[in-house]
Write an enzyme that holds these catalytic residues in place. Structure first.
Site, PDB file in Angstrom:
ATOM      1  N   ASP A  75       0.815  -1.217   0.000  1.00 15.17           N
ATOM      2  CA  ASP A  75       0.000   0.000   0.000  1.00 15.17           C
ATOM      3  C   ASP A  75       0.848   1.266   0.000  1.00 15.17           C
ATOM      4  O   ASP A  75       2.065   1.222   0.168  1.00 15.17           O
ATOM      5  CB  ASP A  75      -0.968  -0.002   1.201  1.00 15.17           C
ATOM      6  CG  ASP A  75      -0.294  -0.469   2.499  1.00 15.17           C
ATOM      7  OD1 ASP A  75       0.949  -0.377   2.585  1.00 15.17           O
ATOM      8  OD2 ASP A  75      -0.999  -0.917   3.410  1.00 15.17           O
ATOM      9  N   ASN A 125      -7.565  -3.496  14.260  1.00 12.62           N
ATOM     10  CA  ASN A 125      -8.952  -3.772  13.825  1.00 12.62           C
ATOM     11  C   ASN A 125      -9.017  -4.938  12.830  1.00 12.62           C
ATOM     12  O   ASN A 125     -10.050  -5.179  12.210  1.00 12.62           O
ATOM     13  CB  ASN A 125      -9.561  -2.515  13.189  1.00 12.62           C
ATOM     14  CG  ASN A 125      -8.813  -2.064  11.938  1.00 12.62           C
ATOM     15  OD1 ASN A 125      -7.849  -2.705  11.514  1.00 12.62           O
ATOM     16  ND2 ASN A 125      -9.246  -0.971  11.333  1.00 12.62           N
ATOM     17  N   HIS A 176      -7.185  -5.192  10.048  1.00  4.14           N
ATOM     18  CA  HIS A 176      -6.909  -4.884   8.647  1.00  4.14           C
ATOM     19  C   HIS A 176      -5.632  -5.566   8.177  1.00  4.14           C
ATOM     20  O   HIS A 176      -4.718  -5.829   8.957  1.00  4.14           O
ATOM     21  CB  HIS A 176      -6.913  -3.375   8.374  1.00  4.14           C
ATOM     22  CG  HIS A 176      -5.718  -2.604   8.846  1.00  4.14           C
ATOM     23  ND1 HIS A 176      -5.744  -1.246   9.055  1.00  4.14           N
ATOM     24  CD2 HIS A 176      -4.452  -2.989   9.132  1.00  4.14           C
ATOM     25  CE1 HIS A 176      -4.567  -0.838   9.452  1.00  4.14           C
ATOM     26  NE2 HIS A 176      -3.749  -1.876   9.508  1.00  4.14           N
ATOM     27  N   GLU A 194      -9.640  -2.179   5.363  1.00  4.97           N
ATOM     28  CA  GLU A 194     -10.293  -1.987   6.649  1.00  4.97           C
ATOM     29  C   GLU A 194     -11.510  -2.918   6.766  1.00  4.97           C
ATOM     30  O   GLU A 194     -11.966  -3.477   5.757  1.00  4.97           O
ATOM     31  CB  GLU A 194     -10.734  -0.515   6.780  1.00  4.97           C
ATOM     32  CG  GLU A 194      -9.599   0.503   6.600  1.00  4.97           C
ATOM     33  CD  GLU A 194      -8.619   0.565   7.779  1.00  4.97           C
ATOM     34  OE1 GLU A 194      -8.548  -0.396   8.575  1.00  4.97           O
ATOM     35  OE2 GLU A 194      -7.916   1.586   7.897  1.00  4.97           O
TER      36      GLU A 194
HETATM   37  P1  PGA Z   1       2.365  -1.854  12.533  1.00  9.28           P
HETATM   38  O1  PGA Z   1       1.173  -1.857  11.476  1.00  9.28           O
HETATM   39  O2  PGA Z   1       3.356  -2.868  12.048  1.00  9.28           O
HETATM   40  O3  PGA Z   1       2.904  -0.461  12.499  1.00  9.28           O
HETATM   41  O4  PGA Z   1       1.768  -2.230  13.843  1.00  9.28           O
HETATM   42  C1  PGA Z   1       0.636  -3.061  11.052  1.00  9.28           C
HETATM   43  C2  PGA Z   1      -0.627  -2.804  10.270  1.00  9.28           C
HETATM   44  O5  PGA Z   1      -1.341  -1.837  10.597  1.00  9.28           O
HETATM   45  O6  PGA Z   1      -0.901  -3.563   9.336  1.00  9.28           O
END
Ligand code: PGA
Length: 244
Positions: free
Chosen positions: A67, A136, A138, A143
């Protein structure tokens, strides 16, 4: 899903790096799917160290990131392109033309998504996809509620995601509201997936992942239907998993 439980973040990073290195050595033309965020930083650090000390080459490797934020230029220090340069690309021998992230600065973002999806298909799809998981559930920036048959698409970020990522920006207001992300279907086409989760903030999401049947309200749950997924979690991230 294969579950590997490790002690802490250090061990998680080492285990993930070993797995990636094993695949790169076995298949020097591998197509890697890469993730940004706090979680894979330790893994990238070890890949860079290995490249320096053992010389593992990425000359024939192709990469596709999950992304990118909409509206940030590649030169913006908060873009995921800048993150990837800082943590990996500038320190290994992967050719610039082999690395791909969606371009968040394109005027027609929908067209950019279609093109990104096409590029992934033309490369024969991702061989090994690295994933983190949001609190959450994702994966990428998909999302809760994202259709399982989604391809690369433009998304509006959840407030919880913007808040979680605000630590990289000078204020919450600066966190983009939209992003481009591989879709769930794009991710599921990867031949192999490794998901990393570390720390207390991921404990609820990990517990849900391990008990949930695939449903669109918890995007990562789709991984339970993929034939080749390894989940690497540390002790803190498994704190909420109930032993039956
Ligand atoms: P993080 O993000 O590695 O910064 O915890 C993971 C994500 O949101 O997919």
């Amino acid at each position: 899903m294969k579950l590997i439980k490790v002690k802490d973040y250090n061990e998680l990073s080492e285990t993930a790096a070993r797995l990636v290195l094993e695949k790169v050595k076995a298949n020097p033309d591998i197509v890697l799917g890469l993730a940004t965020g706090g979680t894979p930083e330790g893994m990238y650090k070890r890949l860079v160290e290995d490249h320096r000390s053992a010389g593992t080459s990425y000359k024939n490797v192709t990469t596709f990131n999950l992304d990118e934020y909409a509206g940030l230029s590649q030169a913006d220090p908060n873009s995921y392109y800048a993150y990837m340069r800082e943590h990996l690309f500038d320190h290994i021998d992967v050719p610039k033309e082999n690395v791909h992230l969606p371009d968040g600065e394109k005027e027609d973002l929908d067209a950019e998504c279609i093109q990104y999806e096409q590029l992934i298909k033309e490369a024969g799809n991702v061989d090994l996809q690295v994933l983190g998981i949001g609190g959450n559930g994702h994966i990428g920036f998909n999302e809760p509620g994202t259709p399982f048959d989604s391809h690369t698409h433009v998304v509006t970020l959840d407030e919880s995601t913007r808040e979680a990522n605000a630590r990289y920006f000078s204020s919450l207001d600066e966190v983009p509201t939209q992003a481009l992300t591989m879709g769930i279907q794009t991710i599921m086409r990867a031949k192999e997936i490794v998901l990393l989760a570390s720390g207390k903030s991921k404990a609820e999401a990990v517990a849900q992942l391990l008990k949930e049947e695939a449903n669109e309200n918890f995007p990562a749950s789709i991984l339970t239907t993929h034939p080749n997924v390894t989940v690497i979690v540390d002790e803190e991230a498994t704190a909420s998993v109930k032993s039956e």
